[in-house]
Each structure stands twice: as C-alpha cells, then as structure tokens.
Write a protein that holds these residues in place. Structure first.
Motif, PDB file in Angstrom:
ATOM      1  N   ARG A 229       0.803  -1.186   0.053  1.00  0.00           N
ATOM      2  CA  ARG A 229      -0.009  -0.034   0.077  1.00  0.00           C
ATOM      3  C   ARG A 229       0.913   1.338  -0.015  1.00  0.00           C
ATOM      4  O   ARG A 229       0.681   2.127  -0.502  1.00  0.00           O
ATOM      5  CB  ARG A 229      -1.048  -0.218   1.218  1.00  0.00           C
ATOM      6  CG  ARG A 229      -1.825   1.061   1.416  1.00  0.00           C
ATOM      7  CD  ARG A 229      -2.870   0.448   2.555  1.00  0.00           C
ATOM      8  NE  ARG A 229      -3.652   1.706   2.994  1.00  0.00           N
ATOM      9  CZ  ARG A 229      -3.442   2.312   4.033  1.00  0.00           C
ATOM     10  NH1 ARG A 229      -2.723   1.726   5.168  1.00  0.00           N
ATOM     11  NH2 ARG A 229      -4.216   3.328   4.533  1.00  0.00           N
ATOM     12  N   PHE A 230       1.955   1.082   0.820  1.00  0.00           N
ATOM     13  CA  PHE A 230       2.940   2.450   0.880  1.00  0.00           C
ATOM     14  C   PHE A 230       3.510   2.630  -0.599  1.00  0.00           C
ATOM     15  O   PHE A 230       3.710   3.662  -0.899  1.00  0.00           O
ATOM     16  CB  PHE A 230       3.863   1.935   2.062  1.00  0.00           C
ATOM     17  CG  PHE A 230       4.878   3.183   2.217  1.00  0.00           C
ATOM     18  CD1 PHE A 230       4.644   4.441   2.321  1.00  0.00           C
ATOM     19  CD2 PHE A 230       6.387   2.787   1.815  1.00  0.00           C
ATOM     20  CE1 PHE A 230       5.554   5.408   2.539  1.00  0.00           C
ATOM     21  CE2 PHE A 230       7.328   3.659   2.246  1.00  0.00           C
ATOM     22  CZ  PHE A 230       6.883   5.023   2.359  1.00  0.00           C
ATOM     23  N   LYS A 231       3.906   1.244  -1.307  1.00  0.00           N
ATOM     24  CA  LYS A 231       4.537   1.656  -2.497  1.00  0.00           C
ATOM     25  C   LYS A 231       3.752   2.203  -3.609  1.00  0.00           C
ATOM     26  O   LYS A 231       3.715   3.065  -4.444  1.00  0.00           O
ATOM     27  CB  LYS A 231       4.908   0.140  -2.937  1.00  0.00           C
ATOM     28  CG  LYS A 231       5.585   0.142  -4.435  1.00  0.00           C
ATOM     29  CD  LYS A 231       5.809  -1.248  -4.803  1.00  0.00           C
ATOM     30  CE  LYS A 231       6.375  -1.483  -6.137  1.00  0.00           C
ATOM     31  NZ  LYS A 231       6.337  -2.787  -6.756  1.00  0.00           N
ATOM     32  N   ALA A 232       2.287   1.681  -3.218  1.00  0.00           N
ATOM     33  CA  ALA A 232       1.295   2.533  -4.449  1.00  0.00           C
ATOM     34  C   ALA A 232       1.158   3.698  -3.949  1.00  0.00           C
ATOM     35  O   ALA A 232       0.947   4.783  -4.984  1.00  0.00           O
ATOM     36  CB  ALA A 232      -0.171   1.620  -3.955  1.00  0.00           C
ATOM     37  N   ALA A 233       1.327   4.291  -2.754  1.00  0.00           N
ATOM     38  CA  ALA A 233       1.265   5.782  -2.447  1.00  0.00           C
ATOM     39  C   ALA A 233       2.540   6.619  -2.630  1.00  0.00           C
ATOM     40  O   ALA A 233       2.629   7.695  -2.386  1.00  0.00           O
ATOM     41  CB  ALA A 233       0.915   5.888  -1.020  1.00  0.00           C
ATOM     42  N   GLY A 234       3.620   5.751  -3.403  1.00  0.00           N
ATOM     43  CA  GLY A 234       4.717   6.537  -3.865  1.00  0.00           C
ATOM     44  C   GLY A 234       6.030   6.366  -3.026  1.00  0.00           C
ATOM     45  O   GLY A 234       7.209   6.863  -3.117  1.00  0.00           O
ATOM     46  N   GLY A 235       5.975   5.447  -2.010  1.00  0.00           N
ATOM     47  CA  GLY A 235       7.025   5.289  -1.228  1.00  0.00           C
ATOM     48  C   GLY A 235       7.866   4.165  -1.778  1.00  0.00           C
ATOM     49  O   GLY A 235       7.485   3.294  -2.599  1.00  0.00           O
ATOM     50  N   ILE A 236       8.977   4.042  -1.244  1.00  0.00           N
ATOM     51  CA  ILE A 236       9.934   2.940  -1.635  1.00  0.00           C
ATOM     52  C   ILE A 236       9.911   1.623  -0.753  1.00  0.00           C
ATOM     53  O   ILE A 236      10.197   1.947   0.457  1.00  0.00           O
ATOM     54  CB  ILE A 236      11.328   3.317  -1.626  1.00  0.00           C
ATOM     55  CG1 ILE A 236      11.571   4.655  -2.316  1.00  0.00           C
ATOM     56  CG2 ILE A 236      12.330   2.369  -2.148  1.00  0.00           C
ATOM     57  CD1 ILE A 236      12.479   5.633  -2.173  1.00  0.00           C
ATOM     58  N   PRO A 237       9.227   0.457  -1.134  1.00  0.00           N
ATOM     59  CA  PRO A 237       9.205  -0.562  -0.201  1.00  0.00           C
ATOM     60  C   PRO A 237      10.607  -1.007   0.001  1.00  0.00           C
ATOM     61  O   PRO A 237      11.312  -1.154  -0.876  1.00  0.00           O
ATOM     62  CB  PRO A 237       8.312  -1.473  -1.574  1.00  0.00           C
ATOM     63  CG  PRO A 237       8.686  -1.223  -2.644  1.00  0.00           C
ATOM     64  CD  PRO A 237       9.077   0.178  -2.501  1.00  0.00           C
ATOM     65  N   ALA A 238      10.822  -1.537   1.431  1.00  0.00           N
ATOM     66  CA  ALA A 238      11.855  -2.136   2.001  1.00  0.00           C
ATOM     67  C   ALA A 238      11.683  -3.839   2.207  1.00  0.00           C
ATOM     68  O   ALA A 238      10.402  -4.060   2.598  1.00  0.00           O
ATOM     69  CB  ALA A 238      12.543  -1.633   2.913  1.00  0.00           C
ATOM     70  N   SER A 239      12.322  -4.468   1.554  1.00  0.00           N
ATOM     71  CA  SER A 239      11.988  -6.210   2.087  1.00  0.00           C
ATOM     72  C   SER A 239      12.376  -6.566   3.208  1.00  0.00           C
ATOM     73  O   SER A 239      12.104  -7.748   3.609  1.00  0.00           O
ATOM     74  CB  SER A 239      12.714  -6.694   0.949  1.00  0.00           C
ATOM     75  OG  SER A 239      14.111  -6.833   1.073  1.00  0.00           O
ATOM     76  N   SER A 240      13.037  -5.674   3.964  1.00  0.00           N
ATOM     77  CA  SER A 240      13.503  -6.346   5.260  1.00  0.00           C
ATOM     78  C   SER A 240      13.786  -4.989   6.101  1.00  0.00           C
ATOM     79  O   SER A 240      14.045  -4.086   5.660  1.00  0.00           O
ATOM     80  CB  SER A 240      14.684  -7.276   5.136  1.00  0.00           C
ATOM     81  OG  SER A 240      15.911  -6.443   4.817  1.00  0.00           O
ATOM     82  N   LEU A 241      13.898  -5.225   7.540  1.00  0.00           N
ATOM     83  CA  LEU A 241      14.244  -4.038   8.468  1.00  0.00           C
ATOM     84  C   LEU A 241      15.819  -3.523   8.100  1.00  0.00           C
ATOM     85  O   LEU A 241      15.860  -2.403   7.858  1.00  0.00           O
ATOM     86  CB  LEU A 241      14.499  -4.587   9.726  1.00  0.00           C
ATOM     87  CG  LEU A 241      13.030  -4.546  10.549  1.00  0.00           C
ATOM     88  CD1 LEU A 241      13.423  -5.363  12.006  1.00  0.00           C
ATOM     89  CD2 LEU A 241      12.649  -3.156  10.948  1.00  0.00           C
TER      90      LEU A 241
END
Lengths: 433, 433
Positions: free
Chosen positions: B41-53
C-alpha cells in the motif's frame, strides 16, 4: 405455654423461613405477601394465610415486617389499609427488613406524628441466609428503646442463634447501622472472591488448589469459602444470593455514606461492578457469577501448565491482592463504623462469626479497633511494593482487577500523605480515623 | 533542494500517514512493515518498499520508528538483523512510538552499551490521529540532547503543525512523559464522554440536546465533542480510535504511576472499565462504544417525555458529574506531571490545543499550575454536595457511574483530610501536590 398470635408480612426466601420457623415453634402466624402464591405456600407449611395487610395486622400484638426495601416498608406500614392503622394498642412492631438507619428513624418519627406512639418499635435487621432463617439461627442486630426490646426480645430470641442476637446500643437506627457496616465487608468480599478466582484463572492456576491455598492463608474471607462451590459449579440460576440482593445492601451503604459524606472507595468500586453486571443481565443470578467479570470461561476449565515454581509465584500474586484488599476493606468498614458511633467491640464480635469475616479483619482490623494503628510490622511502602507486582501481572494479562486497583490507589494516597514508612494499618487514617 | 533518504518502520494507520506525508514532501522514504500488504500500500502511495528491516535501515542517515509498542520497538531496533546494527555512523534515529519514558531511556542506554553511542536518538511521541499524520500537522513532543534535536528537527517540523512541535526540556524520556501526562486526561475524558451520555440516556434526556449543553458548559472536553458523532451513529467498526489504542496508553500511565508509586485513581478506574469491555469483545471497536457500559440501547433511541423543568434538573446532574470528574482529572494529571518534573507551562500550552483539553483544565487546572490551590470560590464541601445529588440519581436508576463515584471518593477523602472548607482545587493536595 400458649403463644401469642404474630402478624407477618414479606414471605420471600428469608421471610418464609422466619415465619415458618415461628410456626414450628408453636406460634399462630398470620402471613401476608403481595404474591398470592407465597401466601399459599405459607399455608401449606402450616401458616395462617391473611387475605390482606389489614387482616394480617388486626388484633396482633406482635408484628414482624420482612419486605424487601424501605419503599416497600413505607407502603405496607403507612399506606392505605396498612399495618400501622390496623395494629392494636401497645402492639410490638419488629422491622427486620434491611433499610438505611435514617429510614428506620423516620418510621419511629412517623409513628409518633400519626398518633401511634403507643406502638413499641424495634429496628432489627437480620443476616444469615434462607437456611438459617428456617432454622431460627439468624444473626439479628436489634436497636430500640429498652421497653420495646423487653417486649419483643422473646421473638428475636426465637428467630436467632443463641450467640447471635445483638442488642445494639443507640436506639432505633443502631441495628440498621450495625448491619450496614457489616455489609461493607460482605459487599467487598463477595466481589473479592470473584476477583481472586478470576485473576487466578487468568494466571493459569488451578481453581480448587488456589481456593485451598486462600482458605489456609491470611487472605481468607468467609465469602470466598462460602461462594466457592457455586463458583466452581457455575450454579447461578437458583439465586441463593442473587446479585440484586447484595446490590441493594451496597446501595444502602453508599447512599448512607454520601449522606454522611464519608468515603467508601472499595465498596463504591464493588457497587459499580455490580451495576455493570446488572446491565449485562446478571441481576437474578447468584453473586458468585461475578467471576465472569474477570474471566470469560468457567474457571474449572483452566488447564494449568505451569511449573510448581511458576504456580507458587502466581499464587502469591492472588494472595497479595486479596489480602491487601481485605485490609483496606477492614479499614473502610471500621472507620465508617466508628464515624457512625457503632460500638466497635460489638462490631468485632459480630463480624468474627458472620459473613463479613476475613482473616485481615480478625487480626489487623482488631489492631485498628484497639487503637494500635500503624504499629504492625509491614509498612505501607512494603504493602505497596507487594501489591504493585500483583497488579502489574494482572495488567499484563489484561485482567480487570477492580478492587486491587482501588486498594492500590488508597495505599498510594496514604503514601503521598506521608504514611509510607508507617505500618500498613495506618491506611485507616485516610478515612479520617 | 535535495532531500535525504529516510528509513521508516511501522506503516499502520498513523505510520502510513506520516511516511506518505514525507513522500509528498519530496523525501525518498524506504518503508518496512511486518505486514507485506502495508508495504504494498505504501509503494502504491509513492513510497519505496523495503524487503526487510535491515534494508530499510542500511545507508539511511535518518530513521523513524513508529511501531505500536515498547516490545515491538525493542525487537525492531535490537533484534537480529535489526535497525541499529544496520544504521550508518552518526545516523539520527527518531522514536515516535508511544512508550514509557523509562523504556525510551533504556533505548538510549542500550545504544551506548552496544557501541552505537554515535547514533543521535530522539524520543518523540506524536498525537493527533491518522488524518493529521497524513497532513503533516501532528503534535510532537520531542526530548533529546540538543545535538540530536538539532539534527532531527527538520523532520519533526515536516511531520508536525507549526505550533505543535514541542521541544520538551529534560532529554530522553521527557517527550514520552509529556505525552503520558497528556494521555492521563485523554484516557479519563474518553470514558467520561461515554459516562455523561450514558447517564443522560438513563435519565431520559435527548442525546443531541445534552451534547449541545455540554459543549457550551464548564463540563466541555475535547474528547466529548470529538467522539459524539461516532457515539450517536454507533459507527464503531472502522475503529478510528480502537479501544485497544487508549487502553495501551492508559496501561503505560498506570504502569509508570506504579513504578513512581503515584496514585491515579481516575485513570485506573477508566482502565478497569476498558479492561472489562475488552473481556466483552469491544477491543477492536471505536472507544466511543464505551457508552454501552452505561446504557444498553442506542442513546438516540431515548424518548424523552420530561417537562422542561425536569429536563433541566436532569441535565444539571450530568453536567455536575462531568465537571467535577474533569476537575479531579485535571488535578490527577497536573500533580503527576509536577511529580515527574514535566514543565507545567509547556504542559498547559500543549493540553490547551490538544485532545486532552477540558474547560476545567483550562480554568481551574491553570489555577493549580499557577499555585493558586484552594483559592477558587466553590469549596470541596460545595462540590461534594452537588456531586452527591447527581451520583444518587444515577444510583436510583441503577446506572453505573464509574468516574463519578471515583471522583466522589477522592473529594470525600479530601474532606476527611480536613480540606472541606477550602476551594475545590485543593483536591490536588490528595496527590501530594
């Protein structure tokens, strides 16, 4: 020996037992109740049915009133075709209903003002439950003029246990006050029994083992021991002690406390939980059902997987909460009793052998009564430290702990008031003792 | 102007709003959450997804932690492949989660002891809800070293309203304490809103008219105004403010109060009611559903058949309970704040414009802060007299009144402590103020 006729109104669970015991003892008892079925049942048990209040009272030199509440008393005594106008000259009227002392006093005044000052009136609330009512072994707390007590004593003796008829000094209202301060303890301990067992269940403790440990400990209360089996069986519908009954008594306490502007933090806390349960339709259930306010499943279904060491630590928390709640309950009751000028030695004797008893009352409560406040070995600070751990455990489990938290706050206020280093019995000073 | 990369963990309702607002402001935000759907959802809002902490933290000179609780913070910061070990030298770490001050201080110690004293750490809990998070107009209460605040201030400014960034003196823990003492008020007022409206319903008062009267009166609270519509609509499932959220905050308060051995009678009372409701499966519902603890039907269904005069008298009872509860709530919060050495003037400024605000805090609370304790015109005795009538009305209706009764008992203890003739603000002395 011939027995005089006795009029009787209020043939509910308690009244039926009292009236039929008098029948067994040879008294011609003329009983009335607003429910015809209760009158029929009384007739079947050997009583004489009265078809009206007036009929139950006409020509009766002795009359016992055991209806459920002050408004009912007012209606049966002073309403149209009521008891007072029907009683013969110089009759003895014994009010056994649990009512506020101020209400009992208003009955005495109204007898005077309506021209029936001839009636010998006794304020004599009872305690002990339906079984003891039927056995004639109730506790009775009677206050009145000496003349009235003289006349009515033989009936009070018939209905009570030989050691449990308390002739309370102070006149009309004194009996009601004595019962009321006893019920401060009962009202708190009934919820306390549920709080202890619900908390134990949340901790994963076996219910029966926990109860055995409580019974042997400083945390014992008469109510815990008495309510345990019903709590384990979830035998709530026969309503041996319906929630509404203790709620009525607690309402008398908090109303009277407010009239006297006296704080009753634990009894008020218990009342609020009872009122919440009433809203959840628990009113007609046995008061041991209050365990549901702490644990949503039967407590016998708890499967304990704890080591002995873990169980011992968890049990310690339950005992600590219960013991300190009982200590503050004793302080609340004793301080209120003193404020109301209740004879504290008689109060102690009465509680020792009654439903409000607790180990804390018997030991630390006695020290308070004897004026040894703050002399016991555990300090307020030490009590707080023990309770703190237990309350935190409950919080971690999301377990409500209504009395434990109220107790905690009274102790913390005592600490803030500078009593931290004093013995924990000095918490009674928070009640102006 | 180029924006530095920001790492972010905790993309729940609040965190998602905060992180996406930073995205809107031009920051490359690398977001992680334990729920993959939140990251999507964050990615869809323009954020950069992180796959891990670890990925969210590696190479990020700024990092914001907005997970839900202290145990979660501990896990994401110091667990295996956690944030702290991945952050570059001299990174700035902003903890926005609501945690106990003692926990925030333990994070600072652990950063030192694990060799990451180079990290600039800021204790910065936030307040204001999801909408304001998304608008970048939160209230933020930030405590840290001057050097850390210097480095992180631009991010705090981006996320907060221009007038609502509080740089709280006292270093790490001071921000958390400031938020906590604010939440004392919020935690009481949320239940208070339900108590007032439930009591009004039991009295047969129209809900909307009652609310309008409360809004215009000395009994006003921000929470009452804010929660009213949801209470009327019974719009509880979207969970704008789930019961579990305020329960978590209240748990931090009572735990911290116990650690400090400070009494919080009203906040503890509210907590116990919240815990009871949790047991009744209200946890995920909006906290305005607490009205059900006082009235079992929708309050909009009340059919008022009272005369204007009767309605006015009943309304007076609701206003009296709420006003005096808010007065004692103000005393409890202010005394606890002072005890924790919170800057009282800053506390006042913050509350004035925040969710914990009440008319009583703004007026009589201010007098307490200014040291004018006991100087107001109404005495403790007069307050008791007003409250007594209202509490008795609730009792006659079998309406629980948890806060009203707890308030009554604090006032009565103040009277027993000899404060009856003093101004009602002197009730703050019961907290050792």
């Amino acid at each position: 020996m011939s027995r005089p006729a006795v009029g009787f109104v209020g043939l509910g669970a308690m009244g039926f037992g009292m009236a039929t015991h008098l029948v067994k003892e040879g008294y011609p008892v003329h009983g009335f109740d607003v429910f015809p079925a209760s009158v029929e049942r009384f007739k079947a048990a050997g009583g004489i049915p009265a078809s009206s209040l007036k009929e139950s009272a006409q020509g009766k030199h002795y009359y016992i009133c055991m209806v459920a509440s002050a408004p009912q008393v007012q209606s049966v005594l002073f309403g149209d075709d009521g008891i007072v106008s029907a009683l013969p000259q110089d009759a003895t009227l014994i009010l056994c209903s649990t009512v506020p002392a101020s209400y009992a006093q208003s009955v005495a005044s109204e007898l005077q003002s309506c021209g029936r000052g001839d009636i010998q009136f006794i304020d004599a609330p009872v305690s002990g439950g339906a079984k003891r009512a039927g056995d004639g072994t109730l506790s009775i707390m009677a206050g009145a003029t000496d003349a009235a007590l003289e006349k009515g004593k033989f009936l009070l003796e018939t209905m009570s246990d030989a050691n449990k008829l308390y002739l309370v000094p102070g006149g009309i209202g004194a009996g009601s006050n004595m019962k009321m301060v006893h019920q401060v303890l009962a009202g708190i301990h009934i919820l306390g029994a549920s709080e202890a067992m619900g908390f134990a269940a949340q901790l994963g403790l076996d219910a029966v083992k926990t109860a055995e440990a409580i019974k042997k400990s400083d945390s014992w209360t008469w109510m815990h021991e008495n309510r345990l089996q019903r709590m384990l069986d979830e035998d709530w519908h026969p309503g041996a002690s319906a929630l509404t009954i203790i709620l009525k008594d607690v309402g008398i306490i908090t109303t009277s406390a407010r009239e006297n502007q006296f704080p009753t933090p634990l009894c008020s806390t218990a009342e609020q939980v009872y009122l919440s349960a009433l809203l959840q339709e628990f009113g007609r259930m046995d008061d041991s059902s209050m365990v549901r306010q702490y644990y949503s499943q039967p407590i016998t279904k708890v499967n304990s997987s704890k080591s002995d060491e873990e169980s011992a630590a968890a049990l310690r928390s339950v005992l600590d909460v219960m013991q300190l709640t009982n200590l503050v309950a004793a302080a609340e009751a004793i301080a209120f009793a003193k404020y109301l000028k209740v004879d504290l030695k008689q109060f102690y004797t009465l509680v020792s052998d009654a439903a409000g008893s607790s180990r804390q009352f018997m030991t630390l409560g006695l020290e308070m009564i004897e004026g040894k406040v703050g002399k016991n070995s555990e300090s307020v600070d030490q009590a707080i430290n023990r309770l703190q751990k237990a309350v935190q455990k409950a919080r971690d489990l999301h377990c409500p702990l209504h009395l434990g938290n109220a107790t905690m706050n009274v102790l913390l206020m005592a600490k803030r008031a500078g009593l931290g280093a004093d013995g924990s019995t000095s918490v009674v000073k928070m009640f102006g003792f």
